[in-house]
Design a protein around this motif. Structure first.
Motif, PDB file in Angstrom:
ATOM      1  N   LYS A 108      11.112   3.615   8.917  1.00  0.00           N
ATOM      2  CA  LYS A 108       9.847   3.078   9.416  1.00  0.00           C
ATOM      3  C   LYS A 108       8.841   4.214   9.518  1.00  0.00           C
ATOM      4  O   LYS A 108       9.179   5.322   9.901  1.00  0.00           O
ATOM      5  N   LEU A 131      13.115  -2.255  -2.985  1.00  0.00           N
ATOM      6  CA  LEU A 131      12.329  -2.543  -1.787  1.00  0.00           C
ATOM      7  C   LEU A 131      11.197  -3.505  -2.108  1.00  0.00           C
ATOM      8  O   LEU A 131      10.352  -3.217  -2.958  1.00  0.00           O
ATOM      9  N   ILE A 133       7.890  -5.313  -0.579  1.00  0.00           N
ATOM     10  CA  ILE A 133       6.944  -5.045   0.506  1.00  0.00           C
ATOM     11  C   ILE A 133       5.916  -6.168   0.562  1.00  0.00           C
ATOM     12  O   ILE A 133       5.361  -6.570  -0.469  1.00  0.00           O
ATOM     13  N   ILE A 172       5.194   1.960   5.639  1.00  0.00           N
ATOM     14  CA  ILE A 172       6.207   0.975   6.028  1.00  0.00           C
ATOM     15  C   ILE A 172       6.159   0.788   7.545  1.00  0.00           C
ATOM     16  O   ILE A 172       6.312   1.741   8.302  1.00  0.00           O
ATOM     17  N   ASN A 174       7.941  -2.061   9.107  1.00  0.00           N
ATOM     18  CA  ASN A 174       9.202  -2.646   9.556  1.00  0.00           C
ATOM     19  C   ASN A 174      10.098  -2.894   8.346  1.00  0.00           C
ATOM     20  O   ASN A 174       9.608  -3.121   7.247  1.00  0.00           O
ATOM     21  N   LEU A 175      11.402  -2.861   8.554  1.00  0.00           N
ATOM     22  CA  LEU A 175      12.392  -3.043   7.487  1.00  0.00           C
ATOM     23  C   LEU A 175      13.393  -4.116   7.852  1.00  0.00           C
ATOM     24  O   LEU A 175      13.737  -4.284   9.019  1.00  0.00           O
ATOM     25  N   LYS A 176      13.875  -4.829   6.829  1.00  0.00           N
ATOM     26  CA  LYS A 176      14.939  -5.814   7.016  1.00  0.00           C
ATOM     27  C   LYS A 176      15.876  -5.715   5.824  1.00  0.00           C
ATOM     28  O   LYS A 176      15.453  -5.826   4.675  1.00  0.00           O
ATOM     29  N   GLN A 183      13.672  -5.799   2.467  1.00  0.00           N
ATOM     30  CA  GLN A 183      12.318  -6.302   2.647  1.00  0.00           C
ATOM     31  C   GLN A 183      11.609  -5.471   3.700  1.00  0.00           C
ATOM     32  O   GLN A 183      12.219  -5.029   4.664  1.00  0.00           O
ATOM     33  N   ALA A 184      10.303  -5.280   3.481  1.00  0.00           N
ATOM     34  CA  ALA A 184       9.518  -4.463   4.404  1.00  0.00           C
ATOM     35  C   ALA A 184       8.151  -5.085   4.609  1.00  0.00           C
ATOM     36  O   ALA A 184       7.661  -5.831   3.772  1.00  0.00           O
TER      37      ALA A 184
END
Length: 196
Positions: A108, A131, A133, A172, A174-176, A183-184
């Motif tokens: 992040k 990734l 986004i 970035i 947030n990340l999942k 996914q970001a």
């Protein structure tokens, strides 16, 4: 899940004024990981080693590996500890395989370059390898105006615009980690961010 990090090209912790902040950790690292592989009894033959390697590559390369990151490439497999364990009641043998891999780890707050894949009324969809986004209209600079008929963003008082296949620099937020991708949520509403 992992035992150690070996950093590729570590960067300094300090940053100069009026420049983008440098990362505390590198984006790519060599990590020692392990994976459990279940091999059916019919594949227990003299080509077991190549079967294990093929299954390991299929299950790990190019995919997220827990919260460790995404495995780019397997570079070494520990061949000395390839002992199988027969599981009672199953027709498969369990192998715990230790290996070293080049791992992509995104944090992040990191600033990365991405390619615009789609522009909608909700915002910009971009990708940087594995990734994906999403940059919401809320996190797009107020100097950009969305034009739905042409699916692009124009800068006020300028001829510069953001459209499909453009390269943008984003931060970035947030990340999942999903099964097949990462996914970001990103942002281009800051200094030095936007179209390159």
């Amino acid at each position: 899940m992992w035992r150690k990090w070996e950093f590729l090209n570590p960067r300094p912790f300090a940053c100069k004024t009026n420049t983008l902040p440098l990362r505390h950790f590198p984006m790519y690292a060599i990590m020692t990981l392990n994976q459990n592989l279940f091999i059916p009894a019919k594949l227990l033959n003299n080509q077991l080693k190549s079967t294990l390697i093929a299954q390991l590559i299929t299950l790990t390369e190019g995919l997220p590996f827990g919260n460790v990151g995404s495995i780019i490439m397997i570079i070494n497999i520990d061949n000395q500890k390839l002992y199988g364990k027969i599981l009672p009641g199953f027709s498969s043998v369990l192998f715990k395989v230790n290996f070293q891999a080049v791992v992509l780890k995104i944090f992040k707050g990191e600033i990365i370059d991405a390619i615009v894949k789609n522009i909608t009324s909700f915002g910009i969809f971009a990708s940087a390898g594995i990734l994906n986004i999403f940059i919401s209209n809320k996190f797009i600079s107020q100097d950009l105006i969305s034009q739905q008929s042409q699916t692009l963003f124009n800068f006020k008082n300028s001829t510069i615009n953001i459209k499909k296949n453009d390269i943008i620099r984003c931060k970035i937020l947030n990340l999942k980690y999903n099964t097949g991708s990462i996914q970001a949520i990103g942002c281009i509403d800051d200094k030095y961010l936007g179209k390159l």
